[in-house]
Design a protein around this motif. Sequence first.
Motif, PDB file in Angstrom:
ATOM      1  N   PRO A   1     -24.303  15.125  25.654  1.00 56.68           N
ATOM      2  CA  PRO A   1     -23.694  17.090  25.678  1.00 56.68           C
ATOM      3  C   PRO A   1     -22.301  16.831  26.651  1.00 56.68           C
ATOM      4  N   PRO A   2     -21.464  18.010  26.314  1.00 56.24           N
ATOM      5  CA  PRO A   2     -20.300  18.183  26.262  1.00 56.24           C
ATOM      6  C   PRO A   2     -19.983  17.801  28.429  1.00 56.24           C
ATOM      7  N   ALA A   3     -19.152  16.743  29.213  1.00 54.89           N
ATOM      8  CA  ALA A   3     -19.369  16.763  30.438  1.00 54.89           C
ATOM      9  C   ALA A   3     -18.048  18.016  30.978  1.00 54.89           C
ATOM     10  N   VAL A   4     -19.203  19.419  31.390  1.00 53.37           N
ATOM     11  CA  VAL A   4     -18.708  20.194  32.654  1.00 53.37           C
ATOM     12  C   VAL A   4     -18.890  19.806  33.562  1.00 53.37           C
ATOM     13  N   THR A   5     -18.330  20.848  34.479  1.00 54.89           N
ATOM     14  CA  THR A   5     -18.266  20.886  35.936  1.00 54.89           C
ATOM     15  C   THR A   5     -19.180  21.956  36.621  1.00 54.89           C
ATOM     16  N   ALA A   6     -20.440  22.330  36.024  1.00 55.46           N
ATOM     17  CA  ALA A   6     -21.882  23.122  36.242  1.00 55.46           C
ATOM     18  C   ALA A   6     -21.881  22.309  36.966  1.00 55.46           C
ATOM     19  N   THR A   7     -22.918  22.491  38.492  1.00 58.94           N
ATOM     20  CA  THR A   7     -23.782  21.946  38.818  1.00 58.94           C
ATOM     21  C   THR A   7     -24.823  21.462  38.132  1.00 58.94           C
ATOM     22  N   SER A   8     -25.689  22.627  37.846  1.00 61.19           N
ATOM     23  CA  SER A   8     -26.917  22.558  36.972  1.00 61.19           C
ATOM     24  C   SER A   8     -26.800  23.290  35.835  1.00 61.19           C
TER      25      SER A   8
ATOM     26  N   LEU B   1     -25.784  27.961  33.127  1.00 61.08           N
ATOM     27  CA  LEU B   1     -25.312  27.393  34.199  1.00 61.08           C
ATOM     28  C   LEU B   1     -25.026  27.746  35.890  1.00 61.08           C
ATOM     29  N   LEU B   2     -24.954  26.920  36.559  1.00 68.06           N
ATOM     30  CA  LEU B   2     -24.490  27.229  37.873  1.00 68.06           C
ATOM     31  C   LEU B   2     -23.271  26.244  38.490  1.00 68.06           C
ATOM     32  N   GLY B   3     -22.819  27.053  39.488  1.00 70.63           N
ATOM     33  CA  GLY B   3     -22.113  26.089  40.558  1.00 70.63           C
ATOM     34  C   GLY B   3     -20.706  25.427  39.742  1.00 70.63           C
ATOM     35  N   ALA B   4     -20.182  26.141  38.750  1.00 77.98           N
ATOM     36  CA  ALA B   4     -19.224  25.639  38.371  1.00 77.98           C
ATOM     37  C   ALA B   4     -18.111  25.797  38.445  1.00 77.98           C
ATOM     38  N   GLU B   5     -16.938  25.639  37.980  1.00 78.79           N
ATOM     39  CA  GLU B   5     -15.413  25.479  38.580  1.00 78.79           C
ATOM     40  C   GLU B   5     -15.254  25.593  37.331  1.00 78.79           C
ATOM     41  N   ALA B   6     -13.632  26.935  37.325  1.00 73.98           N
ATOM     42  CA  ALA B   6     -12.735  27.273  36.043  1.00 73.98           C
ATOM     43  C   ALA B   6     -12.006  26.564  35.855  1.00 73.98           C
ATOM     44  N   ARG B   7     -11.895  25.470  36.438  1.00 73.88           N
ATOM     45  CA  ARG B   7     -11.099  24.341  35.936  1.00 73.88           C
ATOM     46  C   ARG B   7     -11.693  23.032  35.499  1.00 73.88           C
ATOM     47  N   PRO B   8     -11.203  22.636  34.961  1.00 75.68           N
ATOM     48  CA  PRO B   8     -10.255  22.412  32.974  1.00 75.68           C
ATOM     49  C   PRO B   8     -10.541  23.826  32.387  1.00 75.68           C
ATOM     50  N   VAL B   9     -11.884  24.041  32.124  1.00 78.22           N
ATOM     51  CA  VAL B   9     -12.162  25.399  31.757  1.00 78.22           C
ATOM     52  C   VAL B   9     -13.201  25.869  32.060  1.00 78.22           C
ATOM     53  N   ARG B  10     -13.396  27.372  31.604  1.00 76.14           N
ATOM     54  CA  ARG B  10     -13.765  28.426  32.751  1.00 76.14           C
ATOM     55  C   ARG B  10     -15.215  28.914  31.813  1.00 76.14           C
ATOM     56  N   GLY B  11     -16.280  29.251  32.588  1.00 76.95           N
ATOM     57  CA  GLY B  11     -17.279  28.756  32.697  1.00 76.95           C
ATOM     58  C   GLY B  11     -18.259  28.998  31.654  1.00 76.95           C
TER      59      GLY B  11
ATOM     60  N   THR C   1     -21.537  36.762  33.363  1.00 77.17           N
ATOM     61  CA  THR C   1     -20.374  36.154  34.295  1.00 77.17           C
ATOM     62  C   THR C   1     -20.724  36.366  35.630  1.00 77.17           C
ATOM     63  N   GLY C   2     -20.466  35.725  36.723  1.00 81.40           N
ATOM     64  CA  GLY C   2     -20.766  35.269  38.229  1.00 81.40           C
ATOM     65  C   GLY C   2     -19.834  34.683  38.949  1.00 81.40           C
ATOM     66  N   PHE C   3     -19.528  34.986  39.696  1.00 78.51           N
ATOM     67  CA  PHE C   3     -18.458  34.355  41.492  1.00 78.51           C
ATOM     68  C   PHE C   3     -18.983  35.266  42.228  1.00 78.51           C
ATOM     69  N   THR C   4     -18.487  33.470  43.473  1.00 74.38           N
ATOM     70  CA  THR C   4     -19.019  34.176  44.664  1.00 74.38           C
ATOM     71  C   THR C   4     -18.418  33.418  45.127  1.00 74.38           C
ATOM     72  N   GLN C   5     -17.645  33.273  46.658  1.00 74.19           N
ATOM     73  CA  GLN C   5     -16.987  31.779  47.213  1.00 74.19           C
ATOM     74  C   GLN C   5     -18.454  30.663  46.919  1.00 74.19           C
ATOM     75  N   LEU C   6     -18.996  31.563  47.755  1.00 72.45           N
ATOM     76  CA  LEU C   6     -20.424  30.691  47.885  1.00 72.45           C
ATOM     77  C   LEU C   6     -20.931  29.542  46.959  1.00 72.45           C
ATOM     78  N   ALA C   7     -21.182  30.860  45.988  1.00 72.36           N
ATOM     79  CA  ALA C   7     -21.835  30.250  44.501  1.00 72.36           C
ATOM     80  C   ALA C   7     -20.583  29.460  43.184  1.00 72.36           C
ATOM     81  N   ARG C   8     -19.624  29.943  43.300  1.00 74.82           N
ATOM     82  CA  ARG C   8     -18.318  29.434  42.408  1.00 74.82           C
ATOM     83  C   ARG C   8     -19.231  30.096  41.505  1.00 74.82           C
ATOM     84  N   HIS C   9     -18.394  29.856  40.267  1.00 70.62           N
ATOM     85  CA  HIS C   9     -18.850  30.232  38.572  1.00 70.62           C
ATOM     86  C   HIS C   9     -20.677  30.136  38.370  1.00 70.62           C
TER      87      HIS C   9
END
Length: 441
Positions: free
Chosen positions: A102-109, A328-338, A303-311
């Motif tokens: 699968p593609p590499a993503v920043t999401a933790t799960s 997907l949970l716990g993602a960062e918006a860079r290099p690409v958005r959720g 979509t969703g975002f809080t400082q605690l949850a991330r994207h």
Amino acid sequence: MRARVLAALTAAVLLGTGTAVPAAHAAPSRPGGQVAPAGAAAQLAPAAAAARAPVPCPKAPAPKASRPPRPVPPPKVPADRVVGGERLDTPGLVVPDGAAAPPAVTATSWLVADLDSGAVLGACGPHEYATPASTQKLLLAATMLPKLDPKQVVTVTRDDLKIEPGSSAVGLLVGGKYLVETVWLGLLLNSGNEAANVLARLGGGDDGVPGGVRAMNEEAHRLGARQTHAVTPSGLDGKGQFTSAYDLALIARACFANPLFRRYALTERTKIPAQPALKKGGFQIQNENQLIYRYRGALGGKTGFTQLARHSYVGAAERDGRRLVVTLLGAEARPVRGWQQGAQLLDWGFALPRDASVGRLVEPGELDAAEAAPSGSPAPSTTVTPAPWRGPAGTALARMADGDWRVIVPVAGILALTIGGLVAALVARRGRSRRVGRRRA
């Protein structure tokens, strides 16, 4: 001796007619009729141990973000981690055998599943606890959409607007009167946290918002989302509020089964009406989920975002009659958005064969029914009772089983003669024994 000779002769006669004689100690069979090779049991143990070792999920490099300390998740419940299949009990990657990475993503799960069949196509840490942010609003929708009349007019209260300063709001006014449908659109298009309070209050009855949150947790339990606990209706962070990628997929599946949700989720823009009594004009809002504008076959999501949850992100799409959902949970918006990470995972899912699966999404009420079964009652058997052994096709036994009298008569005659010979031999032997006994006396 004579009995053994006659038995051997009988076997020879039967073999001469083409009848197969089953071996007394045949090799154990595997399901599907395959014979287990010698030493197979010894080979299974290390293979199973290797399968249990977590496979790291492909991770995209992401900038380090400042965030509050992550909340301590609840203790792991083994029974909750195997909901949907034992392969899903992993903090790492699980994909179908032979599937492309699968593609590499920043999401933790994350998780990709088929909305219609419920097949889980692949996942990373599907049962790992995480915080939902505004994807929590999907649980509110799954709970309250069937209960609330979209044409009902609701008056917004001051308590409805008690949300965190700076958090997302659609702009509802205290004392404003709105159709429930308008409030739903404000919730799903603009992620209005005050809209979540209004809907939870309406659906919570006399208990208001607390009653609505309680109903959300009851719905999560009914759906089989056993790792989900809501504290706020909007997804604003609250102590003890958790979900998982698997649970979000169950919740999203319930949402997309509702035609009202499907219509709201694909709405690109709408107008929040003017409030003449409050001397306020109307204004337009638009859907923040970029998937519906930029992904072929998009069905919508959240979509969703809080400082605690991330994207966090939930999205669904349809191609060639196949509807897939990604969570997907716990993602960062860079290099690409959720939503873009979700789109990449959807592309990966659509490229898999239609029968690909590593588990399944349980049906609503399925776990409750299993728990309500009397203790000690046997589980429903899926074992197929084998047909009586009848010999290979074309042999005498097989033809006898099919009622071929041309075989039955001669074989029966042979058996009768053989049995008669055995009986005569036994009688003669018994007579000799008695005569010998009399002489010895």
